[in-house]
Enzyme design. Structure first.
Site, mmCIF file in Angstrom:
data_model
loop_
_atom_site.group_PDB
_atom_site.id
_atom_site.type_symbol
_atom_site.label_atom_id
_atom_site.label_comp_id
_atom_site.label_asym_id
_atom_site.label_seq_id
_atom_site.Cartn_x
_atom_site.Cartn_y
_atom_site.Cartn_z
ATOM 1 N N ASN A 416 0.822 -1.201 0.000
ATOM 2 C CA ASN A 416 0.000 0.000 0.000
ATOM 3 C C ASN A 416 0.867 1.267 0.000
ATOM 4 O O ASN A 416 1.000 1.926 -1.023
ATOM 5 C CB ASN A 416 -0.951 -0.025 1.196
ATOM 6 C CG ASN A 416 -2.009 1.055 1.131
ATOM 7 O OD1 ASN A 416 -1.890 1.989 0.345
ATOM 8 N ND2 ASN A 416 -3.033 0.945 1.938
ATOM 9 N N ASP A 417 1.489 1.558 1.139
ATOM 10 C CA ASP A 417 2.231 2.817 1.249
ATOM 11 C C ASP A 417 3.368 2.928 0.228
ATOM 12 O O ASP A 417 3.665 4.015 -0.253
ATOM 13 C CB ASP A 417 2.807 2.965 2.661
ATOM 14 C CG ASP A 417 1.700 3.150 3.697
ATOM 15 O OD1 ASP A 417 0.616 3.635 3.314
ATOM 16 O OD2 ASP A 417 1.925 2.806 4.870
ATOM 17 N N VAL A 418 3.990 1.778 -0.116
ATOM 18 C CA VAL A 418 5.148 1.845 -1.018
ATOM 19 C C VAL A 418 4.758 2.095 -2.469
ATOM 20 O O VAL A 418 5.623 2.245 -3.324
ATOM 21 C CB VAL A 418 6.023 0.569 -0.933
ATOM 22 C CG1 VAL A 418 6.613 0.415 0.452
ATOM 23 C CG2 VAL A 418 5.239 -0.667 -1.329
#
Lengths: 490, 89
Positions: A416-418
């Site tokens: 997600n964040d990456v």
């Protein structure tokens, strides 16, 4: 001593011949002792060279197995040197300890699953740390430590104990034990930590007088400190924590080397210390955060964050395994981006199956690996290697990023964040400036995820609402099994 | 060995470490960690040399057990992991 007394007396009560014999004996003794310790040191030097060659072997997958063997051989050599040195205090204890430790080590190494590697590495870090503390403790009991040795014993107690409790707690978090799962902190924790560090360093300084009574108090303080340091840190920051604890376990061995005045401990310990520091640094860079921010800070937005409903409203396109199978028909290049969700779902083998099917249809398949994907440095690489994915298909972020424009389909699994483009676009977001995988540049992005829930940074991901993004909701493994089945039908 | 000699060795070894390890590719970061971790079990040498008295013996014994676990387990699991890294074809 005898010779010295003779000289001080000035009166020769023994004949010159006898004196000569005494001198000869003394000289022989000196040579014997010197050669004993220099023979041992020579052995340690060879062991240290093996360690360096061993780590050097780790610079390429082709040479890595040999490198690890060289390191193990160096260790065997170092242990043999001790065993033949005649300095082993108690043989029964030594042999029993070696047997028990080896049995446990073999058992752990054999039975552990690859998805459990992060916690195993954390545990081993902790074992190394506490072993160094116990070595220092044993030296302190002998009363042999004053001056530098005393101070080094204190530092060993500090670093080793922090490594021990810190690693145990990290392992608990990585095993997702309910007691440790939630980050835990209390007001004034940072202040108390600072006081504990200062107290421990002061006690180490006090130990230069050689009394050593402070040591056990110091160890207790440091054990508490280790727990306090790791308790507030959340799961996604674990790569940094493990790398740092790895470094500490090396440093503890090095300081123990100063206590017992032993080269090989100093050399091997500092090699590992350096290794851990480099990995720590790489992990921090990959999150665009300082080490202080990871350890003591909170991931917080510096401005207003977007509301999830606003970002996602009406723009989410949900898809099915059948549709994705059709989409994958006739494409040329697919990039798979794995995240921690892949490890949780244990989906590495079915990913490999999907890749095999695609490759059989002439599709080029590659994997884009973010440095902090997973729970420790290189976590994704190990998982995919377990599923027989060739390592030359695993591409680093900097290599894969410029190629997403020539990618037909990017499949994001449990990340997600990456892959959140906000890192580039919003300077106030908690992940601002973090290098990301630019999957959004691909023709189509398929995101396999349980729900729209945010990742560790706690922010919505505009990628999911992008025009070229399809959401394939469900458990990573199940969805991929369905996808593979649908592909086979086509 | 005096303190300065020991410190010299320490500092030079740190530099060697930095030089080699920056060349390790991200693919091998986990085996690097577990392998280097096994090397930090070198404290086993110190553990084998320690002992004396009841408490000294107990601490020595525990130190040997933990360090051996670290060494044997670390090298073996690294070996197991590295065995899985294969090139295509």
């Amino acid at each position: 001593m005898d010779i010295l007394l003779l000289a001080q007396d000035g009166t020769a009560s023994i004949s010159p011949n006898e004196a000569g014999a005494v001198l000869e004996q003394a000289a022989e003794k000196i040579v014997e002792v010197a050669s004993d310790s220099s023979r041992a040191n020579l052995g340690y030097l060879v062991a240290a060279v093996f360690f360096i060659l061993g780590i050097k072997g780790m610079t390429h997958p082709r040479t890595a197995v040999r490198g690890n063997q060289l390191g193990a051989f160096g260790m065997l050599l170092a242990v043999m040197v001790v065993l033949v040195s005649g300095q082993v205090v108690s043989w029964p204890i030594a042999i029993l300890g070696l047997v028990v430790g080896s049995a446990g080590g073999v058992w752990l190494a054999r039975t552990i699953q690859m998805t459990q590697m992060p916690q195993l590495v954390a545990l081993f870090n902790g074992f190394g740390g506490i072993a160094s503390v116990l070595v220092a403790a044993s030296e302190v009991l002998k009363g042999s430590g004053d001056g530098v040795a005393g101070f080094a014993a204190g530092l060993t107690g500090l670093i080793g104990s922090v490594t021990f409790t810190g690693s145990l707690l990290a392992a608990g978090k990585l095993m997702e034990l309910p007691q440790f799962k939630k980050p835990w902190s209390f007001p004034g924790q940072k202040l108390i930590n600072a006081v504990l560090v200062i107290a421990a360093v002061y006690l180490s300084y006090e130990m230069t007088d050689g009394t050593g009574g402070e040591f056990f108090f110091l160890v207790v303080l440091s054990l508490v400190l280790g727990a306090f340091l790791v308790s507030p840190i959340g799961g996604a920051d674990m790569p940094v924590v493990i790398a740092l604890l790895n470094s500490y376990s090396g440093l503890a061995a090095a300081t123990a080397g100063f206590v017992i005045n032993n080269n090989v401990l100093i050399i091997a310990g500092s090699l590992v210390g350096a290794s851990g520091l480099i990995l720590t640094n790489i992990m921090c860079k990959a999150m665009n955060r300082s080490i202080a921010n990871v350890l003591f800070g909170k991931m917080e937005a510096t401005g207003p964050t977007a509301d999830a409903d606003e970002v996602y409203a009406g723009k989410i396109k949900s898809t099915s395994a059948d549709e994705v199978a059709m989409l994958l028909d006739g494409v040329q290049r697919v990039v798979i981006v794995p995240g921690y969700g892949l490890a949780v779902a244990q989906a590495q083998h079915v990913v490999r199956e999907l890749a095999n099917l695609l490759e059989a249809n002439g599709v080029t398949v590659e994997y884009g690996i973010h440095p902090v994907a997973g729970r420790m440095p290189g976590h994704m690489n190990v998982l995919l290697a377990e599923a027989d994915v060739p390592y030359d298909q695993l591409k680093e972020m900097d290599v894969i990023n410029p190629t997403f424009a020539q990618c037909d389909v990017a499949i994001v699994i449990g990340a997600n964040d990456v892959v959140n483009p906000v890192a580039d676009t919003d300077p106030t977001s908690p992940i601002a400036g973090m290098p990301i995988l630019n999957v959004i540049d691909a023709q189509t992005v398929v995101v396999i995820k349980r729900s729209l829930s945010p990742g560790f940074a706690g922010i919505p991901n505009p990628l999911f609402a992008a025009d070229n993004c399809l959401m394939l909701f469900g458990d990573g493994k199940q969805v991929l099994v369905d996808l593979v089945a649908a592909l086979k039908e086509n | 060995m005096d303190f300065i000699t020991a410190l010299t060795i320490f500092v030079l070894a740190v530099f060697i470490g930095f030089e080699i390890i920056t060349k390790v590719p991200p693919t091998l970061h986990t085996p690097l960690m577990s392998g280097s971790n096994a090397i930090s079990g070198i404290t086993l040498v110190g553990a084998l040399l320690s002992g004396g008295g009841f408490w000294g013996g107990l601490f020595g014994f525990l130190a040997i057990v933990f360090a051996t676990l670290n060494v044997v387990g670390g090298f073996l699991v690294t070996h197991r992991m590295l065995g899985m890294f294969k090139k295509k074809g």
